[in-house]
Scaffold this motif. Structure first.
Motif, mmCIF file in Angstrom:
data_model
loop_
_atom_site.group_PDB
_atom_site.id
_atom_site.type_symbol
_atom_site.label_atom_id
_atom_site.label_comp_id
_atom_site.label_asym_id
_atom_site.label_seq_id
_atom_site.Cartn_x
_atom_site.Cartn_y
_atom_site.Cartn_z
ATOM 1 N N ILE A 51 -22.415 24.065 10.376
ATOM 2 C CA ILE A 51 -22.872 23.985 8.997
ATOM 3 C C ILE A 51 -24.370 24.274 8.929
ATOM 4 O O ILE A 51 -25.162 23.722 9.693
ATOM 5 C CB ILE A 51 -22.563 22.597 8.413
ATOM 6 C CG1 ILE A 51 -21.037 22.390 8.348
ATOM 7 C CG2 ILE A 51 -23.169 22.436 7.024
ATOM 8 C CD1 ILE A 51 -20.613 21.013 7.892
ATOM 9 N N MET A 52 -24.759 25.154 8.017
ATOM 10 C CA MET A 52 -26.169 25.454 7.762
ATOM 11 C C MET A 52 -26.723 24.449 6.774
ATOM 12 O O MET A 52 -26.161 24.241 5.695
ATOM 13 C CB MET A 52 -26.301 26.861 7.171
ATOM 14 C CG MET A 52 -27.724 27.243 6.780
ATOM 15 S SD MET A 52 -27.783 28.695 5.689
ATOM 16 C CE MET A 52 -27.211 27.972 4.132
ATOM 17 N N VAL A 53 -27.828 23.812 7.116
ATOM 18 C CA VAL A 53 -28.499 22.886 6.204
ATOM 19 C C VAL A 53 -30.004 23.095 6.320
ATOM 20 O O VAL A 53 -30.545 23.159 7.432
ATOM 21 C CB VAL A 53 -28.176 21.412 6.525
ATOM 22 C CG1 VAL A 53 -28.744 20.505 5.427
ATOM 23 C CG2 VAL A 53 -26.691 21.178 6.674
ATOM 24 N N GLY A 54 -30.680 23.196 5.178
ATOM 25 C CA GLY A 54 -32.128 23.332 5.207
ATOM 26 C C GLY A 54 -32.718 23.218 3.819
ATOM 27 O O GLY A 54 -32.020 22.958 2.835
ATOM 28 N N THR A 55 -34.031 23.401 3.759
ATOM 29 C CA THR A 55 -34.784 23.309 2.514
ATOM 30 C C THR A 55 -34.971 24.704 1.922
ATOM 31 O O THR A 55 -35.340 25.638 2.634
ATOM 32 C CB THR A 55 -36.166 22.678 2.776
ATOM 33 O OG1 THR A 55 -35.994 21.403 3.391
ATOM 34 C CG2 THR A 55 -36.950 22.506 1.478
ATOM 35 N N ALA A 56 -34.751 24.835 0.633
ATOM 36 C CA ALA A 56 -34.792 26.141 -0.019
ATOM 37 C C ALA A 56 -36.220 26.672 -0.153
ATOM 38 O O ALA A 56 -37.097 26.019 -0.729
ATOM 39 C CB ALA A 56 -34.151 26.067 -1.396
ATOM 40 N N LEU A 57 -36.425 27.864 0.398
ATOM 41 C CA LEU A 57 -37.585 28.693 0.098
ATOM 42 C C LEU A 57 -37.019 29.842 -0.736
ATOM 43 O O LEU A 57 -36.271 30.671 -0.230
ATOM 44 C CB LEU A 57 -38.236 29.212 1.382
ATOM 45 C CG LEU A 57 -39.600 29.919 1.287
ATOM 46 C CD1 LEU A 57 -40.194 30.094 2.686
ATOM 47 C CD2 LEU A 57 -39.546 31.250 0.588
ATOM 48 N N ARG A 77 -41.069 28.273 7.125
ATOM 49 C CA ARG A 77 -41.309 27.189 8.069
ATOM 50 C C ARG A 77 -40.012 26.855 8.784
ATOM 51 O O ARG A 77 -38.928 27.078 8.240
ATOM 52 C CB ARG A 77 -41.804 25.939 7.327
ATOM 53 C CG ARG A 77 -43.023 26.148 6.451
ATOM 54 C CD ARG A 77 -43.144 25.075 5.387
ATOM 55 N NE ARG A 77 -42.013 25.117 4.453
ATOM 56 C CZ ARG A 77 -41.870 24.305 3.407
ATOM 57 N NH1 ARG A 77 -42.787 23.385 3.170
ATOM 58 N NH2 ARG A 77 -40.824 24.415 2.609
ATOM 59 N N PRO A 78 -40.096 26.284 9.985
ATOM 60 C CA PRO A 78 -38.868 25.818 10.641
ATOM 61 C C PRO A 78 -38.099 24.876 9.726
ATOM 62 O O PRO A 78 -38.663 23.940 9.155
ATOM 63 C CB PRO A 78 -39.397 25.092 11.883
ATOM 64 C CG PRO A 78 -40.696 25.763 12.184
ATOM 65 C CD PRO A 78 -41.289 26.085 10.836
ATOM 66 N N THR A 105 -36.769 33.906 14.450
ATOM 67 C CA THR A 105 -37.851 33.578 15.374
ATOM 68 C C THR A 105 -38.914 32.700 14.723
ATOM 69 O O THR A 105 -39.640 31.988 15.432
ATOM 70 C CB THR A 105 -38.516 34.843 15.935
ATOM 71 O OG1 THR A 105 -39.005 35.652 14.859
ATOM 72 C CG2 THR A 105 -37.522 35.654 16.757
ATOM 73 N N ARG A 106 -38.994 32.704 13.395
ATOM 74 C CA ARG A 106 -39.972 31.858 12.708
ATOM 75 C C ARG A 106 -39.396 30.503 12.322
ATOM 76 O O ARG A 106 -40.089 29.711 11.679
ATOM 77 C CB ARG A 106 -40.529 32.595 11.490
ATOM 78 C CG ARG A 106 -41.363 33.804 11.906
ATOM 79 C CD ARG A 106 -41.973 34.561 10.755
ATOM 80 N NE ARG A 106 -42.721 35.721 11.269
ATOM 81 C CZ ARG A 106 -43.308 36.629 10.499
ATOM 82 N NH1 ARG A 106 -43.259 36.521 9.167
ATOM 83 N NH2 ARG A 106 -43.948 37.647 11.040
ATOM 84 N N GLY A 107 -38.158 30.245 12.703
ATOM 85 C CA GLY A 107 -37.589 28.919 12.517
ATOM 86 C C GLY A 107 -36.736 28.723 11.290
ATOM 87 O O GLY A 107 -36.258 27.610 11.042
#
Length: 215
Positions: A51-57, A77-78, A105-107
């Motif tokens: 599952i992909m989870v992260g903060t929206a840019l 950002r990572p 590569t940038r996280g």
């Protein structure tokens, strides 16, 4: 200038919440958001990798133009998910293998694109998540304009900068950080309920919606 803004990044979501949602299916999250939010028409192009989870840019770009995405990659950002409102246009690809590699590569933890990609074979061999509408060989323009860290519409789902974005084989959902802790409790409760239902089916105890044992 409106239409060509580059706003600061939003505060990233708590790492503990991000980790907790890595075991939460989008279907169950959606159920606990009134079954309303969810991007329609996007599908995964990457090799299955959880599952992909992260903060929206977030990025809003002109149809078939990826200049703003290139600028957003300088801000990533990572832990960020790069969310692109390409207006649903699928006549030109907005990202390909090179931009996938830069993001990885940038996280960044994935792309969500209301538009098309190319080099889908490279995505299919990679574990870097990418959700998009289509694949096409035609490359993008790089003229602009575009906006970074503004509210965007991706497949009918409005995503704000800083929202938590979750994607799996069923699709993509997003929600504000402010409701994440409460939502997680509801998700865990439904997971436990569904686990009990599945166990009752296996043991022959399940009673269906009409009050009769399941066939």
């Amino acid at each position: 200038m409106i239409g060509d803004r580059r706003n600061p990044n939003a505060v990233q979501a708590d790492a503990g919440l991000i980790d907790a949602f890595k075991t939460a299916a989008t279907a169950i999250i959606s159920d606990n958001l009134g079954r309303l939010p969810g991007a329609v028409g996007l599908r995964p192009f990457h090799r299955a990798a959880g599952i992909m989870v992260g903060t929206a840019l977030t990025v809003r770009t002109r149809d078939g133009d990826n200049l703003a995405i290139h600028k957003a990659l300088d801000m990533v950002r990572p832990g960020d998910v790069i969310v692109v409102d390409g207006g649903g246009d699928i006549s030109r690809a907005l990202v390909g293998e090179i931009m996938m590699t830069i993001a990885q590569t940038r996280g960044a933890v994935g792309y969500v694109i209301d538009g098309a990609i190319r080099d889908c074979g490279a995505f299919a061999r990679a574990d870097f998540p990418c959700f998009a509408k289509a694949a096409i060989h035609r490359g993008p323009y790089k003229n602009g304009p575009g906006e970074i860290n503004v509210a965007v519409n991706v497949g009918g789902l409005v995503i704000e900068p800083g929202d938590i974005v979750v994607g799996d084989e069923d699709g993509v959902v997003a929600f504000p950080q402010a409701i994440a802790a409460e939502l997680l409790k509801a998700v865990r409760a439904q997971e436990a309920k569904e686990a009990e239902i599945l166990q009752s089916i296996r043991e022959g105890r399940y009673v269906g919606a009409y009050g009769k044992p399941a066939a």
